[in-house]
Design an enzyme around this catalytic site. Structure first.
Site, PDB file in Angstrom:
ATOM      1  N   SER A   1       0.845  -1.360  -0.005  1.00 43.76           N
ATOM      2  CA  SER A   1      -0.195  -0.180   0.094  1.00 43.76           C
ATOM      3  C   SER A   1       0.865   1.020   0.017  1.00 43.76           C
ATOM      4  O   SER A   1       2.224   1.118   0.519  1.00 43.76           O
ATOM      5  CB  SER A   1      -0.974  -0.056   1.133  1.00 43.76           C
ATOM      6  OG  SER A   1      -1.672   1.057   1.345  1.00 43.76           O
TER       7      SER A   1
ATOM      8  N   TYR B   1      -2.012  -0.186  10.437  1.00 45.70           N
ATOM      9  CA  TYR B   1      -2.082  -0.457   9.114  1.00 45.70           C
ATOM     10  C   TYR B   1      -0.866  -0.359   8.429  1.00 45.70           C
ATOM     11  O   TYR B   1      -0.226  -1.167   7.579  1.00 45.70           O
ATOM     12  CB  TYR B   1      -3.212   0.185   8.575  1.00 45.70           C
ATOM     13  CG  TYR B   1      -3.468  -0.246   7.150  1.00 45.70           C
ATOM     14  CD1 TYR B   1      -3.837  -1.467   6.507  1.00 45.70           C
ATOM     15  CD2 TYR B   1      -3.217   0.738   6.092  1.00 45.70           C
ATOM     16  CE1 TYR B   1      -4.075  -1.787   5.235  1.00 45.70           C
ATOM     17  CE2 TYR B   1      -3.415   0.433   4.707  1.00 45.70           C
ATOM     18  CZ  TYR B   1      -4.053  -0.949   4.485  1.00 45.70           C
ATOM     19  OH  TYR B   1      -4.035  -1.262   3.075  1.00 45.70           O
TER      20      TYR B   1
END
Length: 246
Positions: A143, A156
Site C-alpha cells: 500500500s 495498518y
C-alpha cells in the site's frame, strides 16, 4: 496466443475489489486462475463468469489466509489441478484504520494476522514449488501506507511496511533463481476495505475528504503489466496513486 496462456495464477482475497479485478485481468491474458477467499459463494459466481468470458479455467478454493494449513492446501489444489504455480498474488488484506488512543487491540491483531502472517503463509506455501520449477512470480500487494504514515494508519502502515520489507528481502534472496518478485503499492482505491472501519474518529475524519479514488481495475492493470514483462525483466515495485493524491 495471449501472454499468460497455460500459466496458473493464484489470487488471494479474490472475492471482491482488487483481487476480483486481478483475476479477470489475468484470465483475459490466458491464465488459469485459482480463486481464494473465505466467501465461497462469491468465488463460485466469479469462477463461472471468468470461464464464460475468457474460456480459461477458474478453480475455487475456499481459504482463510490466517490458517497456514489452508494456504498450503490452496497451493496443493492449484498444482494438482494445473501442474504448475506460475503466479501467486498475495492480495488478501484488511484496513482497520483507528487512532492508537482508541485502543482497538483486536483489530490490530487481525491486521497482523491477515496482512503479515497471511503473506508469509503464501510465500511459505508457493515458493518451494516455484523454486523447484525454476520459475514463478510472487506479487505482494502492499500500500502507499507502506511508504508513509498518516493519522489513524499507524498499525495498518506497520503491516504494509512489513509487506514491502518482505518483498525487498525476497528480491535479494531470489535474484538468481528466476523467481520474480513485485511489490504493488496502491493508493486510495474504491473497494470494500473502508466499509470495515469501526473507529468513529476515523469515519468523521473521512467525511472531510474529497479525493476521487482509483478503481480496482487500475491496480489489476499494474499487476498485469508486471507479470507480462519479458522473462529477463523483474519489475520490483509499482506505486499507483490517484491523480489528485499527493
Amino acid at each position: 496466443m495471449t501472454q499468460l496462456s497455460n500459466q496458473t495464477a493464484i489470487i488471494t482475497g479474490a472475492s471482491s475489489g482488487i483481487g476480483e479485478a486481478i483475476a479477470h485481468r489475468l484470465a483475459d491474458q490466458g491464465a488459469n486462475v485459482v480463486l481464494a477467499a473465505r466467501r465461497s459463494e462469491r468465488l463460485q459466481e466469479l469462477s463461472a463468469d471468468i470461464e464464460k468470458q475468457y474460456g480459461t479455467k477458474a478453480k475455487v478454493v475456499e481459504t482463510d489466509v490466517t490458517n497456514k494449513e489452508e494456504v498450503e492446501n490452496l497451493v496443493k489444489e492449484a498444482y494438482d489441478s494445473f501442474g504448475s504455480v506460475d503466479i501467486f498474488v498475495n492480495n488478501a488484506g484488511v484496513m482497520l484504520l483507528s487512532f492508537l488512543k482508541n485502543d482497538h487491540v483486536e483489530e490490530w491483531e487481525q491486521m497482523v494476522d491477515v496482512n503479515i502472517k497471511g503473506v508469509l503463509y503464501g510465500i511459505h506455501a508457493a515458493l518451494p514449488t516455484m523454486l523447484e520449477q525454476g520459475s514463478g512470480h510472487m506479487i505482494n500487494v502492499s500500500s502507499v501506507a507502506g511508504h508513509e504514515v498518516f493519522p489513524s494508519s499507524t498499525v495498518y502502515s506497520a503491516t504494509k511496511y512489513a509487506v514491502k520489507a518482505l518483498s525487498m528481502g525476497m528480491e535479494k534472496e531470489l535474484a538468481s533463481t528466476n523467481v520474480r518478485v513485485t511489490n504493488i503499492s496502491p493508493g486510495a482505491v474504491d473497494t470494500e476495505l473502508t466499509d470495515h472501519i469501526t473507529d468513529d474518529d476515523v469515519l468523521e475524519m473521512f467525511k472531510d475528504r474529497s479525493m476521487t479514488p482509483l478503481n480496482a481495475e487500475d491496480i489489476a492493470a499494474a499487476v498485469t503489466y508486471a507479470v507480462t514483462q519479458p522473462k529477463n525483466v523483474n519489475v520490483n515495485e509499482v506505486i499507483v496513486r490517484p491523480l489528485n493524491q499527493s
